[in-house]
Enzyme design. Structure first.
Site, short mmCIF file in Angstrom:
data_model
loop_
_atom_site.label_atom_id
_atom_site.label_comp_id
_atom_site.label_asym_id
_atom_site.label_seq_id
_atom_site.Cartn_x
_atom_site.Cartn_y
_atom_site.Cartn_z
N GLU A 73 5.40 2.08 9.17
CA GLU A 73 5.94 3.55 8.56
C GLU A 73 4.78 4.40 8.64
O GLU A 73 4.62 5.52 7.89
CB GLU A 73 6.39 3.10 7.09
CG GLU A 73 7.59 2.32 6.86
CD GLU A 73 8.02 2.04 5.51
OE1 GLU A 73 9.11 1.98 5.11
OE2 GLU A 73 7.03 1.86 4.63
N HIS A 92 2.61 5.65 -0.31
CA HIS A 92 3.96 5.07 -0.46
C HIS A 92 4.06 3.84 -1.28
O HIS A 92 3.63 2.83 -1.02
CB HIS A 92 4.64 5.01 1.16
CG HIS A 92 5.99 4.33 1.10
ND1 HIS A 92 6.81 4.80 0.21
CD2 HIS A 92 6.36 3.14 1.94
CE1 HIS A 92 7.89 3.74 0.59
NE2 HIS A 92 7.57 2.80 1.55
N HIS A 94 6.96 1.04 -3.57
CA HIS A 94 8.24 0.61 -3.78
C HIS A 94 8.14 0.18 -5.46
O HIS A 94 8.81 -0.94 -5.82
CB HIS A 94 8.51 -0.87 -3.16
CG HIS A 94 8.56 -0.55 -1.62
ND1 HIS A 94 9.02 -1.72 -0.76
CD2 HIS A 94 8.21 0.60 -0.92
CE1 HIS A 94 8.59 -1.17 0.46
NE2 HIS A 94 8.48 0.16 0.51
N TYR A 119 2.70 16.59 -17.44
CA TYR A 119 1.66 15.83 -16.42
C TYR A 119 2.61 15.53 -15.22
O TYR A 119 2.01 15.65 -13.96
CB TYR A 119 1.17 14.55 -17.04
CG TYR A 119 0.53 14.81 -18.05
CD1 TYR A 119 -0.83 15.57 -18.20
CD2 TYR A 119 1.02 14.60 -19.53
CE1 TYR A 119 -1.52 15.95 -18.94
CE2 TYR A 119 0.26 14.90 -20.45
CZ TYR A 119 -1.05 15.67 -20.33
OH TYR A 119 -1.63 15.92 -21.50
N HIS A 160 14.73 3.03 -1.65
CA HIS A 160 13.71 2.39 -0.97
C HIS A 160 12.35 2.47 -1.87
O HIS A 160 11.82 1.77 -2.20
CB HIS A 160 13.43 3.21 0.31
CG HIS A 160 12.32 2.72 1.36
ND1 HIS A 160 12.31 3.13 2.60
CD2 HIS A 160 11.07 2.15 0.89
CE1 HIS A 160 11.38 2.54 3.00
NE2 HIS A 160 10.34 1.91 2.02
#
Length: 211
Positions: A73, A92, A94, A119, A160
């Site tokens: 990716e 990135h 999950h 925040y 995703h």
């Protein structure tokens, strides 16, 4: 910070994310800008078991020059660095709650997470676009990410997970953690009477804590 110090910090922060459940198995990837290119977690690697010596190194044109092969990716990270030249790192994940939000058709594709805390606004901003579903590793999403990242520091990939950018690696990890906790909070408060930040409060935060 030297390249070796950056490598060691990436390994340390990756392990911290893994140990606290922000990533599982070989899910997720991290990149950070160097003076002469980029470091990235290798393909099929676990954030909890990284080796500073085998991290992928890419040149300024994103050509792989040393270490293990980079994440499949890589284009996702490249899109953010292209769109936001001021950033220094991309994370990135999950993570469970942000991924859950990415699976929900909220009808608010730029604002899928209600801003309940300052925040969230301080670290993520006021836009969190949801990119339509693409198969993992499908480079066709690069241009869509690039366009959205021009005006957003973070986004969700439908079904995703999350992609978060910031000026430094530590800032990017902090923002990714804040996004996950904000998603958790939003799901906890779903369908409950709750007080969200109003537009004036959000604008005050955005003008005070410019990203």
């Amino acid at each position: 910070m030297t390249e070796q110090e950056t490598r060691e910090l990436l390994v340390e922060l990756g392990a911290s994310l893994f140990q606290r459940g922000f990533s599982v198995g070989s899910a997720g990837n991290i990149s950070v800008r160097l003076e002469d290119g980029y470091l990235m977690t290798p393909t099929n690697s676990s954030l909890g078991r990284l080796d500073s010596k085998t991290l992928s190194k890419l040149d300024q044109n994103w050509n792989h020059i040393s270490g293990d092969r980079p994440s499949k990716e890589v284009f996702m990270h490249r899109a953010f660095f292209r769109a936001r030249p001021q950033i220094g790192a991309v994370v990135h994940l999950h993570s469970t709650y942000a991924t859950a939000i990415s699976c929900m058709p909220t009808g608010r594709e730029d604002h899928p997470i209600t801003p309940y805390t300052p925040y969230f606004v301080m670290r993520i901003g006021n836009r969190l676009p949801v990119i339509r579903y693409y198969r993992p590793g499908n480079s066709e999403m690069e241009e869509e990410i690039f366009e959205q990242a021009k005006t957003a520091t973070a986004l969700l990939l439908a079904n995703h997970g999350s992609v978060v950018s910031a000026k430094t690696l530590v800032d990017a990890v902090n923002a990714a953690e804040e996004l996950e906790e904000s998603a958790h909070l939003a799901l906890m408060l779903q369908d409950k009477p709750a007080r969200a930040l109003d537009s004036d409060q959000i604008e005050d935060l955005l003008s005070t804590f410019k990203q």
